[in-house]
Design an enzyme around this catalytic site. Sequence first.
Site, PDB file in Angstrom:
ATOM      1  N   ASN A  11       0.480  -1.151   0.041  1.00 44.80           N
ATOM      2  CA  ASN A  11       0.056   0.186  -0.358  1.00 44.80           C
ATOM      3  C   ASN A  11       0.968   0.749   0.366  1.00 44.80           C
ATOM      4  O   ASN A  11       1.654   1.639   0.883  1.00 44.80           O
ATOM      5  CB  ASN A  11      -0.282   0.053   1.273  1.00 44.80           C
ATOM      6  CG  ASN A  11      -1.052   1.381   1.389  1.00 44.80           C
ATOM      7  OD1 ASN A  11      -2.273   2.389   0.547  1.00 44.80           O
ATOM      8  ND2 ASN A  11      -2.431   1.407   2.602  1.00 44.80           N
ATOM      9  N   TRP A  12       0.349   1.708  -1.377  1.00 41.90           N
ATOM     10  CA  TRP A  12       1.929   3.437  -1.666  1.00 41.90           C
ATOM     11  C   TRP A  12       1.170   4.610  -0.778  1.00 41.90           C
ATOM     12  O   TRP A  12       1.599   5.314  -1.127  1.00 41.90           O
ATOM     13  CB  TRP A  12       2.405   3.118  -2.785  1.00 41.90           C
ATOM     14  CG  TRP A  12       3.865   1.791  -3.829  1.00 41.90           C
ATOM     15  CD1 TRP A  12       3.481   1.197  -2.597  1.00 41.90           C
ATOM     16  CD2 TRP A  12       3.606   2.024  -4.295  1.00 41.90           C
ATOM     17  NE1 TRP A  12       4.002   0.060  -3.454  1.00 41.90           N
ATOM     18  CE2 TRP A  12       4.278   0.751  -4.268  1.00 41.90           C
ATOM     19  CE3 TRP A  12       3.646   2.536  -5.545  1.00 41.90           C
ATOM     20  CZ2 TRP A  12       5.143  -0.074  -6.058  1.00 41.90           C
ATOM     21  CZ3 TRP A  12       4.718   2.403  -7.063  1.00 41.90           C
ATOM     22  CH2 TRP A  12       4.893   1.033  -6.846  1.00 41.90           C
ATOM     23  N   LYS A  13       0.295   4.663  -0.318  1.00 42.51           N
ATOM     24  CA  LYS A  13      -0.304   5.677   0.591  1.00 42.51           C
ATOM     25  C   LYS A  13      -0.052   6.954  -0.521  1.00 42.51           C
ATOM     26  O   LYS A  13       0.176   6.445  -1.740  1.00 42.51           O
ATOM     27  CB  LYS A  13      -0.125   6.135   1.766  1.00 42.51           C
ATOM     28  CG  LYS A  13      -0.506   4.297   2.627  1.00 42.51           C
ATOM     29  CD  LYS A  13      -0.055   4.978   4.025  1.00 42.51           C
ATOM     30  CE  LYS A  13       0.079   3.111   5.003  1.00 42.51           C
ATOM     31  NZ  LYS A  13       0.423   3.656   6.449  1.00 42.51           N
ATOM     32  N   HIS A 104      -9.113   0.577   4.960  1.00 38.80           N
ATOM     33  CA  HIS A 104      -7.854   0.759   5.728  1.00 38.80           C
ATOM     34  C   HIS A 104      -8.053   1.350   6.761  1.00 38.80           C
ATOM     35  O   HIS A 104      -9.203   2.536   6.961  1.00 38.80           O
ATOM     36  CB  HIS A 104      -6.647   1.828   4.194  1.00 38.80           C
ATOM     37  CG  HIS A 104      -5.431   1.799   5.340  1.00 38.80           C
ATOM     38  ND1 HIS A 104      -5.747   2.806   6.082  1.00 38.80           N
ATOM     39  CD2 HIS A 104      -4.680   0.553   5.338  1.00 38.80           C
ATOM     40  CE1 HIS A 104      -3.813   2.061   6.806  1.00 38.80           C
ATOM     41  NE2 HIS A 104      -3.651   1.314   5.650  1.00 38.80           N
ATOM     42  N   GLU A 106      -6.922   4.556   7.542  1.00 39.56           N
ATOM     43  CA  GLU A 106      -6.456   5.999   7.835  1.00 39.56           C
ATOM     44  C   GLU A 106      -7.692   5.744   7.227  1.00 39.56           C
ATOM     45  O   GLU A 106      -8.358   7.056   7.603  1.00 39.56           O
ATOM     46  CB  GLU A 106      -5.792   6.189   6.511  1.00 39.56           C
ATOM     47  CG  GLU A 106      -4.123   5.719   7.374  1.00 39.56           C
ATOM     48  CD  GLU A 106      -2.785   5.342   6.465  1.00 39.56           C
ATOM     49  OE1 GLU A 106      -2.476   5.301   5.769  1.00 39.56           O
ATOM     50  OE2 GLU A 106      -1.798   4.932   7.725  1.00 39.56           O
ATOM     51  N   GLU A 176      -5.409  -5.612  10.406  1.00 41.96           N
ATOM     52  CA  GLU A 176      -4.279  -4.568  10.611  1.00 41.96           C
ATOM     53  C   GLU A 176      -4.752  -4.012  11.849  1.00 41.96           C
ATOM     54  O   GLU A 176      -5.528  -2.894  12.012  1.00 41.96           O
ATOM     55  CB  GLU A 176      -4.513  -3.775   9.676  1.00 41.96           C
ATOM     56  CG  GLU A 176      -3.819  -3.899   8.183  1.00 41.96           C
ATOM     57  CD  GLU A 176      -3.570  -3.127   7.357  1.00 41.96           C
ATOM     58  OE1 GLU A 176      -2.656  -3.317   6.568  1.00 41.96           O
ATOM     59  OE2 GLU A 176      -4.455  -2.243   6.959  1.00 41.96           O
ATOM     60  N   GLY A 182       2.743   1.906  10.780  1.00 44.29           N
ATOM     61  CA  GLY A 182       3.817   2.640  10.970  1.00 44.29           C
ATOM     62  C   GLY A 182       3.965   3.191  11.690  1.00 44.29           C
ATOM     63  O   GLY A 182       5.110   3.973  12.237  1.00 44.29           O
ATOM     64  N   SER A 222       3.400  -3.015   9.980  1.00 46.65           N
ATOM     65  CA  SER A 222       4.527  -3.025  10.545  1.00 46.65           C
ATOM     66  C   SER A 222       5.680  -4.198  10.331  1.00 46.65           C
ATOM     67  O   SER A 222       6.350  -4.681  10.749  1.00 46.65           O
ATOM     68  CB  SER A 222       5.881  -2.556  12.128  1.00 46.65           C
ATOM     69  OG  SER A 222       4.816  -1.161  11.914  1.00 46.65           O
ATOM     70  N   GLY A 243       2.808  -0.953   4.204  1.00 45.37           N
ATOM     71  CA  GLY A 243       2.262   0.017   3.864  1.00 45.37           C
ATOM     72  C   GLY A 243       3.767   0.410   3.882  1.00 45.37           C
ATOM     73  O   GLY A 243       4.815   0.677   2.756  1.00 45.37           O
ATOM     74  N   GLY A 244       4.923   0.712   5.022  1.00 44.89           N
ATOM     75  CA  GLY A 244       5.748   1.841   4.963  1.00 44.89           C
ATOM     76  C   GLY A 244       6.934   0.692   3.926  1.00 44.89           C
ATOM     77  O   GLY A 244       8.226   1.033   3.104  1.00 44.89           O
TER      78      GLY A 244
HETATM   79  C1  PEP Z   1      -0.710   0.187   6.039  1.00 44.32           C
HETATM   80  O1  PEP Z   1      -1.321   0.890   5.764  1.00 44.32           O
HETATM   81  O2  PEP Z   1      -1.941  -1.076   5.299  1.00 44.32           O
HETATM   82  C2  PEP Z   1       0.083  -0.419   6.928  1.00 44.32           C
HETATM   83  C3  PEP Z   1       0.662  -1.793   7.324  1.00 44.32           C
HETATM   84  O3  PEP Z   1       1.312   0.143   6.728  1.00 44.32           O
HETATM   85  P1  PEP Z   1       2.946   0.020   7.799  1.00 44.32           P
HETATM   86  O4  PEP Z   1       3.252  -1.554   7.262  1.00 44.32           O
HETATM   87  O5  PEP Z   1       3.736   1.179   7.369  1.00 44.32           O
HETATM   88  O6  PEP Z   1       2.324  -0.183   8.955  1.00 44.32           O
END
Ligand code: PEP
Length: 263
Positions: A11-13, A104, A106, A176, A182, A222, A243-244
């Site tokens: 997920n590149w957000k 998500h 967010e 999640e 994050g 993460s 994500g990251g």
């Molecule tokens: C996400 O945003 O779906 C996510 C899992 O982010 P991260 O891997 O950065 O925690």
Amino acid sequence: MSARVPFIAGNWKLHHNIPAAVALAGQIVDAMEPLARAAGPSKTVEVCIAPVATALYAVAQSVAESELLLAGQNCHHEPQGAFTGEVSPALLRDAGASHCIIGHSERRALFGETDAAIALKLRALLEAGLVPILCVGETLEQRDAGETEGVVIAQLRGALGDLSASALATLIVAYEPVWAIGTGRTASPADAQAVHAAIRAELAASHGDSLAQAVRVLYGGSVKASNAAELLSQPDIDGALVGGASLSSELFVPIIAAAYAVA
Ligand code: PEP
């Protein structure tokens, strides 16, 4: 892992403009091919990335000859109309996506998305023939209050509503925990496995064992190269939503490799 095909999604957000997205997608494709060859035909891993909406079409064109799957990061439930700023499932498909992330944390926390709104999006995606990646997860306060499973199951029920098992055949769920997104904090493999097992048990109770065994339940929060293998080797963890660590091939490709290793 199980007979379910592992699914690794990035997920590149709100990151990477068109040239950067096309370049990174190309690096991922270049790395996927040798991994797939080394694993042999009996081992499959599906890999999916969700670039920003404006980069989707260019990325789709650039990876058209590859196995890399593309997802939207969100959608609107209406196919068209006076909905300024929104993108429909059909338009995501038109741009090259086969999947779409919905719910998500967010979106829930920053944009006020409710279970009812997510349920409409889920139906719209299925009607348009896109695979929904439905995110669920508890906050730290909810975990500390012992509410994790209740929250997650309520989010799942709220999104699935009365949809039939056959309508949900392609569904992917992503567990999640909000406190792990994050933050560098990850649920322990045992804690994550317990929630994944609860999600599968709920799917079995609501829609039957056959759907419950088919639905892939991803872990997100993460995920990185150093924890991916242990998380992915849990029996009910079928992949990862990243994500990251999906924002560079150096960080993302080892997670794909970890999925091949346990496939
Ligand atoms: C996400 O945003 O779906 C996510 C899992 O982010 P991260 O891997 O950065 O925690």
